[in-house]
Each structure stands twice: as structure tokens, then as C-alpha cells.
Design a protein around this motif. Structure first.
Motif, mmCIF file in Angstrom:
data_model
loop_
_atom_site.group_PDB
_atom_site.id
_atom_site.type_symbol
_atom_site.label_atom_id
_atom_site.label_comp_id
_atom_site.label_asym_id
_atom_site.label_seq_id
_atom_site.Cartn_x
_atom_site.Cartn_y
_atom_site.Cartn_z
ATOM 1 N N TYR A 68 0.868 -1.317 -0.031
ATOM 2 C CA TYR A 68 -0.060 0.155 -0.080
ATOM 3 C C TYR A 68 0.935 1.304 -0.045
ATOM 4 O O TYR A 68 0.756 2.365 -0.792
ATOM 5 C CB TYR A 68 -1.217 0.150 1.104
ATOM 6 N N ALA A 191 -7.480 -5.315 6.117
ATOM 7 C CA ALA A 191 -8.516 -5.048 5.098
ATOM 8 C C ALA A 191 -9.434 -3.913 5.403
ATOM 9 O O ALA A 191 -9.873 -3.110 4.610
ATOM 10 C CB ALA A 191 -9.510 -6.367 5.085
ATOM 11 N N ASN A 192 -9.639 -3.595 6.638
ATOM 12 C CA ASN A 192 -10.177 -2.544 7.079
ATOM 13 C C ASN A 192 -9.551 -1.274 6.712
ATOM 14 O O ASN A 192 -10.065 -0.324 6.209
ATOM 15 C CB ASN A 192 -10.691 -2.726 8.788
ATOM 16 N N SER A 195 -9.307 -0.594 3.007
ATOM 17 C CA SER A 195 -10.812 0.042 2.108
ATOM 18 C C SER A 195 -11.102 1.285 3.234
ATOM 19 O O SER A 195 -12.060 1.706 2.649
ATOM 20 C CB SER A 195 -11.824 -1.076 2.210
ATOM 21 N N SER A 196 -10.266 1.729 3.798
ATOM 22 C CA SER A 196 -10.624 3.155 4.397
ATOM 23 C C SER A 196 -10.039 4.351 3.914
ATOM 24 O O SER A 196 -9.220 4.060 3.029
ATOM 25 C CB SER A 196 -10.250 3.053 6.034
ATOM 26 N N ARG A 200 -6.482 4.299 1.165
ATOM 27 C CA ARG A 200 -6.365 5.102 0.107
ATOM 28 C C ARG A 200 -5.383 6.310 0.162
ATOM 29 O O ARG A 200 -4.756 6.369 -0.746
ATOM 30 C CB ARG A 200 -7.712 6.028 -0.253
ATOM 31 N N SER A 272 -3.422 -5.022 -2.690
ATOM 32 C CA SER A 272 -4.607 -5.910 -2.403
ATOM 33 C C SER A 272 -4.353 -6.480 -1.085
ATOM 34 O O SER A 272 -3.298 -6.612 -0.445
ATOM 35 C CB SER A 272 -4.421 -7.012 -3.660
ATOM 36 N N ALA A 447 -12.369 5.732 -6.160
ATOM 37 C CA ALA A 447 -11.618 5.922 -5.050
ATOM 38 C C ALA A 447 -10.542 6.958 -5.436
ATOM 39 O O ALA A 447 -10.152 7.604 -4.172
ATOM 40 C CB ALA A 447 -10.535 4.403 -5.009
ATOM 41 N N SER A 467 -13.311 -1.122 12.334
ATOM 42 C CA SER A 467 -14.506 -0.916 11.736
ATOM 43 C C SER A 467 -15.717 -0.351 12.560
ATOM 44 O O SER A 467 -16.639 -1.060 12.685
ATOM 45 C CB SER A 467 -14.903 -2.167 11.080
ATOM 46 N N GLU A 475 -16.891 6.614 5.384
ATOM 47 C CA GLU A 475 -16.881 5.996 4.004
ATOM 48 C C GLU A 475 -18.359 6.513 3.387
ATOM 49 O O GLU A 475 -18.310 6.584 2.134
ATOM 50 C CB GLU A 475 -16.814 4.557 4.259
ATOM 51 N N LYS A 479 -18.285 8.716 0.128
ATOM 52 C CA LYS A 479 -18.476 8.058 -1.289
ATOM 53 C C LYS A 479 -19.704 8.889 -1.879
ATOM 54 O O LYS A 479 -19.580 9.180 -2.986
ATOM 55 C CB LYS A 479 -19.052 6.461 -1.235
#
Length: 601
Positions: A68, A191-192, A195-196, A200, A272, A447, A467, A475, A479
Motif C-alpha cells: 500500500y 482489510a479494514n 478499504s478506509s 487510500r 490488495s 477511489a 471498523s 466512508e 462516497k
């Protein structure tokens, strides 16, 4: 229903439980395999699986650092070593003569890894690429040498026994499930984060650091948090490893192990979670079924990495990303909807202005800016034109905080703006785009635009990691705001498409959408019309003019003179870093020196 109130549509994944299942089937399959493996009642497979889980716990954290954030941390085996020796020494009573409970010793091993994860990570704030890689490798060597020399605690070359965990995770299948549960927890946590807004931000630092700073992302603080988490997971993995080995010596922590962790992430795919997990599992299991080739393991890892880079540059993650292999519609047209700007920018603020006074900036003997005075007012489009090398982009970089001028002042409504802190500009609601579009190619258009709103979130790093509700609220709001921005620039139908599949003109408008996420009081646009068709330039001009009518001050650097004169309220002409002329478009058109030096006959 009017255009201003019509709903915003975009291509989305299947809704409801079916959509969630489609995105989770790989994890469900891996989870079922892990839960049901003990039914085989084969201790050999169980030990291999335990090793794979332990390696993945470390790699899950390292994936945030390497995959990342893009930091080359090859020597992360040091965290495994620290965690292993800390857990084993405390559980054996080698520190203070008191035997710690194995589970408390494991927690201490994780804490030790977290502390040294930050210490090792600090050079990454200044060092780049292979320099940082050499730092991590050097630290791994130091840890091994300390383990050899500190015999009272580590046992030196003889080693020390690993801890034995008690019920319900006693040796055998109990310990197997302990490793499985901790690996699942590490996966869920990372993973949390991935995707936060923090995940990003990490990929923005990796692929578009300048754009990340312009969006308000503070690299040092974020990287320290990530190194803390990655080090802690590495320490816990080390504690489990010491129990699995039963007896640990410095020889157990090899360079090949470091290579395994690093290459597992690269062949899995950057950015990923699932890909690196599969890559780590494959590289752990492969030597067990190719025992005669173990001595060639480093060569085989390098060969596998070379094959992946040449054949599948995106790694395993690209193979799993079947949606982005679908063909896109040809001859796409960008149709911005400026009437939606009020929903994106919110209510108009009080009139304000950015003032540059007597700014001078030299690069060696070159005077990039020489005594520049400039004022950017809210609600106006101010054009900045001049020949190549006249100092236009340098002026934007001074306003953005990337350069500190030799002399002069930069003020917002009378208050000084700090230099050398580009990430702080987002707090003043100053947004910008760049001459060459800065994007995260492997991320979706949505994103990429959400990166622009990173500073608008309220949830902490820990809340995202676990989370918690504020993370979900962030989020959801980001979005919705990003979809509004995309609809405004006419790209809502491409929200789920990878950014590197877009046409050049679409990337230009995507950058504007990302800048709109700040609800900017001022927007700095660096040649946004470059590479656009005549019709796209006309639509871009209408959008920029509409942005200014909403109260945003726009500083437009552009070579398309017609666009400048059509939409600008005021124009400043630079030549060799100095102001050649300033005034209304009509005054500039008739200025003799401007016509001679820049506009031509």
C-alpha cells in the motif's frame, strides 16, 4: 425532475447480499478450508498450515508498508526475530527470573515489534527506495547479532525453548486454531485499513505523493501508524513462530525468509489484501512439496517474481480482478453538469483573497520568480499566462506550499500561509490540479476522487482498523460526495473503472472532481485544457466559470489563449519570472508587449 435535483447514477456492483457475496467468495473459500483442514487429521498438513498462517500474520502488516505505502522493507524478518525472542525469553523466565504466562509473553512480543517497527520505519520519512531497503536489512542483521551475543536472555548460538501455549490453544490442533484465528484477525484489521480513507491515502503516497499532499495527507503521521501496526503484527507472528519451532536459534531467521515475505506481497499484487495472502501461502507451501529444490529457494523466488512482473505485472490480484477486464464503451463523451456544483461546494463563504507580495524564488542562478505581486479573489477566474519557463507552475507551487520563496509574503485574508507544508493547504481549502494528471492507476475512479476528501473524515486510524461506526459514516459520506463530484464533471458512469483505463481528457476532469472534494475556497488549475478537443475545452471553460460563480477563486494556468480570454475576469502575464502585464482580458489583448512576447500577431 430538474437536472439539479435528479438522482446521480453510476455503474455499481450487484446490490444487497448478492453483491457482498460476490466480493467475499474467495475469503469464504479460504476460511472454510482453514476450518475444515483438521478433519483430515494429518499433523504434517497442520504444521504447514500453521507456518503459513504465522507468515501471513507478519505479511498482512508488511503488506500495508510495501503493497500500500510502497516502502521497500525487505528486512522485516527482524520483527519476527524480536517477537520470537521476547515471547520465548519472558515465558522461560530469562528476564527478571519470573516466568510470564505464555499469552502475556505473546502480547509483550507484539508490543516489542510495534516499538521497533516505528524505530525502523522512521528513516522511511526521509529515505527512498533501496536506501530504506538497506536500512531494514541492516537492522535485521543487528538483531541477529544481538541474539547471538546476549546469551543470558537469548541463549546465544545454543538457543532457547519456545513457549507452550495452554488450553484452549494447546499444542496440536488447538494451536492450529489459535494461529488460524489470529491470521483471520490480522486479515480483517488490514482489510479494514485498506478499504478506509487511510488505505487510500497510503496508495496515494505510493503512486501520487504530490497529489496526496495537495489533498491534505500528512505522510509522516500516517506512516508511523502503519509501521506501528505492521511491527506489532510481526512481533505476534514471531511469538507464534517460537512456539511452532519449539526451540529457536538465530539460524532460524534467515535472509531467505525476508525474501519470502517481500516477494509474497509483490507477486500477490500491490494494493490488495487477498493477492498477497495467496502469494504468502503459495511460497510457504511450495518448498514443502519440492524439498529437493529448497537449496535453490532464493533463486526460485526471484525467478517467480520475474515471471509475474513480465507476464502479470499486477500480480495475483489482477488475475482475480475480472471486472476490469471487461471492455469499455468506445467514443465516450464527457458532459459536465455545472448545475450540480451547489450540491458539491455547499453554501458560499465570505469573500476572501490570496495575496502574493514581492515573491522571489531562485534556482541557482535562474530567477524562476522575480518580484511577483498577485491577488486571487474569491468568485473570480484569474488567468496566469506566459511563455514556457516564465514561472507559472512555479507560482502555483509557491502558493501550494511546495516551494519557500527567497523573499516576499503569501497571505490569505491578511494571515500568513506557511511554506514547506503542502499538506496543510487542504485545511485552508486550497485545492489544485497538475500539468500531468496525478492518479492512482490501479484504483477506481471513485477511489481516486475520494482521496481528495481524506481530510473530511472524522474517524481515527484505530476506528477504521476496528471498523467502528464513525469509520462507516466517513466512508458513506465520502462516497456520496465523490459520486456528486463525478456527476458534476460528467464521469459518474466510470466510477467503478480503474483510473488507468481512462482517456487523457477523462483524467483531466477526474482531477477536477478530486479537487472539488475539498469544497475549495480557492482552486489552482495547471493547464487543465492540455490534450483536450475543442468541444471539451468549451465544456471545461463553462465548468470553471460555474465553479467561480459558486464563490470559489480560480487561478488558471493555461496556454490556450482563447480559453483564458473567454472565461477569465483578470489576467496576469509573466515573462522571465516577472509580471509583464496585468488587467482585464480586453486590456491584455491590446497590450503591445504581450502581443509581441506571447500572443503574436
Amino acid at each position: 425532475m430538474t437536472d439539479a435535483t435528479s438522482p446521480i447514477s453510476t455503474a455499481k456492483a450487484p446490490a444487497g447480499w448478492l453483491g457482498r457475496l460476490e466480493g467475499s467468495w474467495s475469503w469464504i473459500a479460504l476460511g472454510l478450508v482453514g476450518l475444515l483442514l483438521p478433519l483430515l487429521d494429518d499433523s504434517y498438513f497442520g504444521v504447514i498450515a500453521q507456518r503459513a498462517y504465522i507468515y501471513w500474520i507478519l505479511s498482512a502488516g508488511l503488506n500495508l508498508v510495501v503493497g500500500y505505502a510502497g516502502q521497500i522493507a525487505i528486512g522485516w524478518v527482524a520483527m519476527l526475530t524480536l517477537g520470537a525472542y521476547t515471547t520465548a525469553a519472558l515465558a522461560a523466565g530469562r528476564v527478571g527470573g519470573v516466568e510470564w504466562h505464555p499469552y502475556l509473553a505473546l502480547i509483550a512480543g507484539g508490543a516489542m515489534g510495534a516499538v521497533f517497527g516505528v524505530i525502523v520505519g522512521l528513516p522511511a520519512l526521509r529515505l527512498r527506495t533501496f536506501y530504506f531497503a538497506m536500512t531494514t536489512l541492516g537492522f535485521a542483521t543487528i538483531v541477529t547479532q544481538v541474539a547471538l551475543a546476549w546469551k543470558d536472555v537469548t541463549g546465544g548460538g545454543v538457543g532457547t525453548p519456545g513457549p507452550v501455549f495452554l488450553w484452549p490453544f494447546e499444542p496440536g490442533w488447538g494451536f492450529y486454531y489459535f494461529c488460524f484465528l489470529l491470521a483471520a484477525l490480522a486479515t480483517w484489521i488490514t482489510a479494514n485499513i485498506g478499504s478506509s480513507r487511510y488505505g487510500r491515502a497510503l496508495v496515494a503516497i505510493r503512486d501520487a505523493e504530490v497529489a496526496a499532499e495537495a489533498s491534505g495527507i500528512a505522510k509522516p503521521k500516517l506512516l508511523i501508524l502503519v509501521f506501528l501496526l505492521a511491527g506489532g503484527l510481526g512481533g505476534i507472528a514471531g511469538g507464534l513462530f517460537s512456539s511452532l519451532q519449539s526451540y529457536i536459534t538465530p539460524d532460524a531467521f534467515t535472509f531467505e525468509m525476508s525474501v519470502l515475505f517481500f516477494i509474497g506481497i509483490l507477486i500477490g499484487g500491490r494494493g490488495s489484501i487477498l493477492g498477497p495472502a495467496l502469494g504468502t501461502i503459495i511460497l510457504t507451501v511450495l518448498p514443502e512439496f519440492a524439498a529437493p529444490l529448497v537449496q535453490w529457494s532464493t533463486f526460485l523466488y526471484a525467478a517467480l517474481l520475474l515471471v509475474i512482473v513480465l507476464v502479470i505485472p499486477g500480480g495475483i490480484a489482477d488475475l482475480l480482478d475480472y471486472k476490469n477486464r471487461r471492455p469499455l464503451e468506445q467514443h465516450r463523451e464527457i458532459v459536465p453538469r455545472p448545475e450540480l456544483l451547489s450540491r458539491v461546494l455547499g453554501a458560499k463563504g465570505e469573500p476572501s483573497a490570496i495575496r502574493l507580495a514581492n515573491i522571489a524564488l531562485h534556482f541557482g542562478g535562474v530567477r524562476a520568480i522575480d518580484g511577483l505581486d498577485l491577488e486571487i479573489r474569491s468568485g473570480e477566474v484569474h488567468g496566469l499566462i506566459g511563455p514556457n519557463g516564465s514561472g507559472k507552475t512555479t507560482t502555483l507551487n509557491v502558493i501550494s506550499g511546495y516551494y519557500r520563496p527567497k523573499t516576499g509574503s503569501l497571505k490569505l485574508d491578511g494571515a500568513d500561509l506557511p511554506f514547506d507544508k503542502p499538506h496543510a493547504r487542504a485545511g485552508y481549502r486550497i485545492a489544485r490540479t497538475f500539468q500531468t494528471p496525478r492518479l492512482v492507476g490501479a484504483a477506481s475512479v471513485l477511489a481516486n476522487v475520494m482521496i481528495g476528501g481524506t481530510v473530511r473524515g472524522d474517524g481515527t486510524f484505530v476506528e477504521s482498523m476496528l471498523s467502528l461506526p464513525r469509520h462507516h459514516n466517513d466512508e458513506k459520506q465520502l462516497k456520496v460526495a465523490a459520486l456528486k463530484a463525478l456527476a458534476t464533471v460528467g464521469l459518474e458512469s466510470l466510477a467503478d473503472v480503474r483510473a488507468d483505463r481512462l482517456q487523457h481528457s477523462e483524467l483531466r476532469f477526474m482531477e477536477i472532481a478530486r479537487a472539488l472534494m475539498l469544497r475549495p475556497a480557492f482552486m489552482l488549475l495547471d493547464e487543465p485544457a492540455a490534450g483536450l478537443s475543442a468541444e471539451e475545452i468549451r465544456r471545461l471553460g463553462a465548468l470553471i466559470k460555474a465553479i467561480s460563480r459558486e464563490g470559489t477563486g480560480v487561478l488558471l494556468v493555461e496556454h490556450h489563449a482563447d480559453l483564458i480570454f473567454d472565461i477569465c475576469d483578470r489576467v496576469t502575464v509573466l515573462n522571465l519570472g516577472k509580471t509583464l502585464a496585468a488587467g482585464t482580458p480586453a486590456e491584455i489583448r491590446s497590450h503591445r508587449e504581450v502581443v509581441s512576447a506571447y500572443l503574436g500577431a
